[in-house]
Design an enzyme around this catalytic site. Structure first.
Site, PDB file in Angstrom:
ATOM      1  CB  CYS A  43      -0.964  -0.032   1.187  1.00 21.91           C
ATOM      2  SG  CYS A  43      -1.978  -1.519   1.137  1.00 21.91           S
ATOM      3  CG  HIS A  84      -1.564   4.549   5.396  1.00 24.58           C
ATOM      4  ND1 HIS A  84      -1.448   4.336   4.046  1.00 24.58           N
ATOM      5  CD2 HIS A  84      -1.807   3.325   5.944  1.00 24.58           C
ATOM      6  CE1 HIS A  84      -1.610   3.051   3.782  1.00 24.58           C
ATOM      7  NE2 HIS A  84      -1.839   2.416   4.906  1.00 24.58           N
ATOM      8  CD  GLU A  90      -1.217   8.357   9.117  1.00 27.28           C
ATOM      9  OE1 GLU A  90      -2.170   7.554   9.021  1.00 27.28           O
ATOM     10  OE2 GLU A  90      -0.773   9.016   8.161  1.00 27.28           O
ATOM     11  CE  LYS A 119      -5.385   4.350   2.469  1.00 31.29           C
ATOM     12  NZ  LYS A 119      -4.376   5.381   2.730  1.00 31.29           N
ATOM     13  CG  HIS A 144      -6.427   0.851   1.794  1.00 30.90           C
ATOM     14  ND1 HIS A 144      -5.510   0.976   0.785  1.00 30.90           N
ATOM     15  CD2 HIS A 144      -5.709   0.726   2.946  1.00 30.90           C
ATOM     16  CE1 HIS A 144      -4.289   0.923   1.296  1.00 30.90           C
ATOM     17  NE2 HIS A 144      -4.383   0.781   2.612  1.00 30.90           N
TER      18      HIS A 144
END
Lengths: 405, 403
Positions: free
Chosen positions: A162, A295, A306, A327, A332
């Site tokens: 990813c 992310h 994160e 997302k 995703h």
């Protein structure tokens, strides 16, 4: 010797929110959700039933060549997104070795392999179409794009899950800086895969209804598909062509958690390292960054780590930052996720509008940052960061800047 | 080249030997393909391949923690542990930045298919969640990062048959950017049913027990597997730490000249360009090259493309340059093949005699197999490693062998 400036002159995307970057962007700033009931394959037996699918796609609506129907769907997404990026950059050059193609993908044209496996399991070897095996390897996507447009410069494929899209952007940046190419078509593509859908389901990582990144109620991510490409180019090449420059690509960094194959490092070591290195590589200060496209998968651990890493890297500036997870709307896109998130960052720099993190209900004390909940926000944005943290702890972070003469 | 990049260590797990020493020792004799034991070949009329049947990771890695690893992962872990353990310890002790880049065409293909077949067989709620981590193509590389604690970076490159040559290119770039002090650069591929099926159903495999290169009547290739490794660092870094330098990378060239239809990707243009780019990159003349390790694999259009390209680049000079199609000795290792060529080239001084080489005949205008060719391999100083692929992507690497 002064480094060559690398600029972005075109963007193109195919996503669950639209068959172009313009349509995708309009839906993003409207806070629309592209995740719906799964149609690609039967999902009754799975725990969750929603995914982000691309609807109404026909490659011949982008390029009228019947041969393109014979390549894998992931390659078709890639060709279409690259075509739109090239049009956006007003790039008509062909048959040149000064333009290269690089892509990031998690599984490439995996639906071709899925066809082989399905035929093998239900019908036997004789039913397998040998061509599917030739269409499958991940490098087919970059090969197909380069072949369609006659680009004979550097051609490469990163399969770093990813984070692959950001790896591709980094490689393109290096190729232009070191003079190997003047222009790179860089991005990512992935298709909705049964293996990924089943695997994330089995890890209990898929949300049953909606993706709620950084929210206390978050229950997981949404598997999705699509492609996005940037036209990255040396400043002198863009100016020589007289094309509009959309943004400047300042730098990137890579790191590895070396911790677990599916779970991020619990103290965010890899995430901290990659963001810090990217800032250093870009030659800016942490206080320069105005927006981070995170992310932000919507899983408990990813969003906690994160947030922790952002606070550690940006210290007191972290409360002045706006961050969001697109997302929440796109799902995703696997290897294409950082590719489309890079494209979104270019739009943020151009429009000074930050797309929201939708489906937000309850703040999580572990994620106490400005996540731009539910509604897009107008804000002057001069520097953006885009994070990608993949399976295997493969981390890649890019930084871009508003273009100024 | 910005910095002088050198190779200070190599590694190999291959069907013809575990460890570099065995690999180099065994390419000096004819090795026959073996019965495939990793999957059932009953339904096929080809049952042999270059397969690492003798490979057992347990003596190298220990008994613990291997259960969920696929074969490709075990190749990489074992190759690093077997041949680069001291180097890893050095870089960790000295707090140096050591990255890992692996080139692989198919990566975790078997794991992806196994997972899918399990979905069909058991249903999606009963598949093993532990197996999912193996289905991403970067899992073998990443597992090695985890196993050895390599945090600088982890990169997986998948560019078909030249994947590991592209890994070299990427590694050179990262070292030149000074974002790593050294890079373990590898190529890895496992022999599995899906890869075999792909080659078998497309009629790429020969029923013979040898690969015949550069011949119009060749009947195909023999598939293989394994992992080749090279440790790359700057010359300054190697000297500073007192490392033995095997070879330096004088030049690197790459090119793309493909079409959507892979059966049409046999123009010499791309191969010629990649070799010329490598020569230009290293400021080297064709007369300086004294050995070619080539990419021929017994597939006629593929071999012809390479043969014609070498003739185009070197002209009559080719008569003086032995050509070694390494795949005829170890099989077609696909994404790992470029690295196996680098391993062979870096250790050329340890080669006394190869079973055969190919020599260009000006009269016949083709490369001819010469058995038991007497030559002093330790005299070779500049070696061209040529890597070509079916997708139109090509790379060439020129090594200077250190005396």
């Amino acid at each position: 010797m002064e480094k060559r400036k690398v600029v972005i002159t075109g963007i193109g995307a195919i996503s669950p929110l639209g068959l172009s970057m313009e349509e995708t962007w309009a839906n993003l700033i409207d806070g629309k959700n592209g995740v719906k009931e799964l149609e690609r394959f039967a999902s009754e037996e799975y725990r969750a039933h929603k995914a982000g699918e691309v609807y109404g796609f026909d490659i011949n609506n982008f390029i009228n060549d019947k041969n393109l129907k014979n390549i894998g769907l992931c390659s078709q997404f890639g060709v279409a997104a690259a075509k739109m990026a090239l049009d956006n950059a007003n790039l008509k050059l062909t048959d040149t070795d000064r333009i290269g193609v690089v892509i990031g993908t998690t599984m490439g044209d995996v639906q071709e392999l899925e066809k082989v496996d399905e035929d093998y399991f239900y019908k036997g070897i004789d039913a397998i179409n040998p061509k599917s095996m030739l269409n499958y390897p991940a490098n087919e996507i970059a090969k197909n794009i380069a072949s369609v447009f006659g680009f004979y410069g550097p051609n490469n494929t990163f399969t770093t899950a990813c984070a692959a899209g950001n790896y591709a952007y980094g490689y393109a940046y290096d190729c232009i800086q070191d003079g190997t190419a003047d222009i790179m078509v860089a991005g990512g593509a992935d298709v909705l895969s049964r293996v990924a859908f089943a695997g994330f389901n089995r890890l209990f990582a898929v949300a049953p209804d909606v993706c709620q990144p950084f929210c206390l109620d978050r229950k997981g991510m949404m598997v999705s598909e699509g492609a996005a490409f940037l036209i990255m180019e040396s400043e002198e090449s863009a100016k020589k062509r007289g094309t509009k420059i959309l943004a400047e690509f300042l730098g990137y960094a890579l790191s590895c958690d070396a911790f677990d194959i599916t779970i991020p490092h619990e103290e965010g070591k890899g995430a901290i390292a990659v963001m810090s290195s990217a800032i250093k590589n870009a030659g800016i200060k942490t206080t320069d960054i105005n927006y981070i496209n995170t992310h932000g998968t919507g899983t408990k651990e990813n969003d906690r780590v994160e947030s922790l890493a952002i606070k550690e890297v940006f210290k007191e500036h972290s409360i002045k930052l706006s961050i969001s997870s697109t997302k929440s709307m796109l799902g995703h896109l696997m290897g294409a996720s950082s590719a489309i998130e890079g494209a979104i960052c270019v739009k943020v720099l151009q429009e000074n509008i930050i797309p929201p993190t939708i489906n937000f209900t309850t703040p999580d004390p572990d994620c106490d940052l400005d996540i731009v909940p539910n509604i897009a926000k107008k804000k002057q944005v001069d520097f953006v960061m885009s994070n990608a943290f993949a399976f295997g702890g493969n981390n890649a972070c890019i930084i871009m800047k508003k273009w100024e003469e | 080249m910005k910095n002088k990049i050198v190779i200070t260590k190599t590694g190999a797990i291959s069907p013809i030997g575990v460890g570099v020493e065995n690999f180099i020792s065994n390419i000096q004799k004819i090795n026959n393909p073996q019965d495939i034991k990793t999957f059932d070949t009953e339904k096929y009329d080809i049952k042999k391949a270059f397969v690492a049947n003798d490979f057992d990771p347990k003596p190298i890695l220990g008994d613990k923690g291997l259960r969920n690893f696929n074969r490709n992962t075990l190749f990489i872990l074992s190759a690093i542990k077997k041949d680069m353990d001291n180097e890893i310890n050095y870089f960790k002790t000295e707090d140096k930045r050591l990255g890992l880049t692996i080139g692989t065409c198919f990566g975790s293909l078997q794991s992806i298919s196994d997972y899918e077949l399990d979905i069909f067989d058991k249903g999606p709620r009963k598949i093993n969640p532990m197996g999912f981590g193996n289905t991403v193509l970067n899992s073998p590389t990443s597992r090695a990062n985890i196993w050895f604690g390599l945090t600088s970076q982890s990169t997986t490159v998948s560019t078909g048959s030249i994947s590991s040559a592209k890994a070299i290119e990427f590694s050179i770039g990262q070292i030149n950017k000074n974002v790593v002090d050294a890079m373990i650069c590898g190529g890895a591929e496992e022999l599995n049913m899906q890869t075999f099926l792909g080659y078998y159903l497309n009629k790429f495999l020969t029923k013979n027990e040898e690969i015949t290169c550069y011949e119009k009547n060749s009947t195909g290739t023999i598939i293989s597997e394994g992992c080749g490794l090279a440790l790359l660092e700057t010359y300054e870094n190697a000297v500073k730490r007192g490392a033995k330098i095997l070879a330096s990378i004088l030049g690197y060239g790459t090119s793309f000249y493909g079409s959507i239809d892979n059966t049409k990707n046999f123009s010499t243009k791309g191969v010629v360009n990649s070799i010329k780019n490598a020569l230009k990159n290293g400021n080297i003349d064709t007369k300086d090259i004294d050995l070619v390790i080539s990419s021929a694999n017994g597939l006629t259009p593929f071999d012809s493309m390479e043969e014609n390209s070498l003739m185009e680049v070197f002209g009559d000079r080719l008569t003086e340059i032995p050509v070694i199609p390494l795949k005829s000795l170890i099989g077609e290792t696909i994404g790992a093949s470029g690295l196996f060529s680098i391993v062979a080239a870096s250790n050329i001084k340890d080669i006394k005699e190869l079973p055969f080489v190919y020599k260009y005949s000006n009269g016949q205008k083709k490369l001819i197999k010469v058995n038991n060719f007497k030559i002093n391999y330790s005299n070779f100083t500049k070696i061209l490693v040529n890597c070509i692929s079916e997708c139109g992507n090509h790379s060439a690497i020129i090594l200077q062998i250190e005396k």
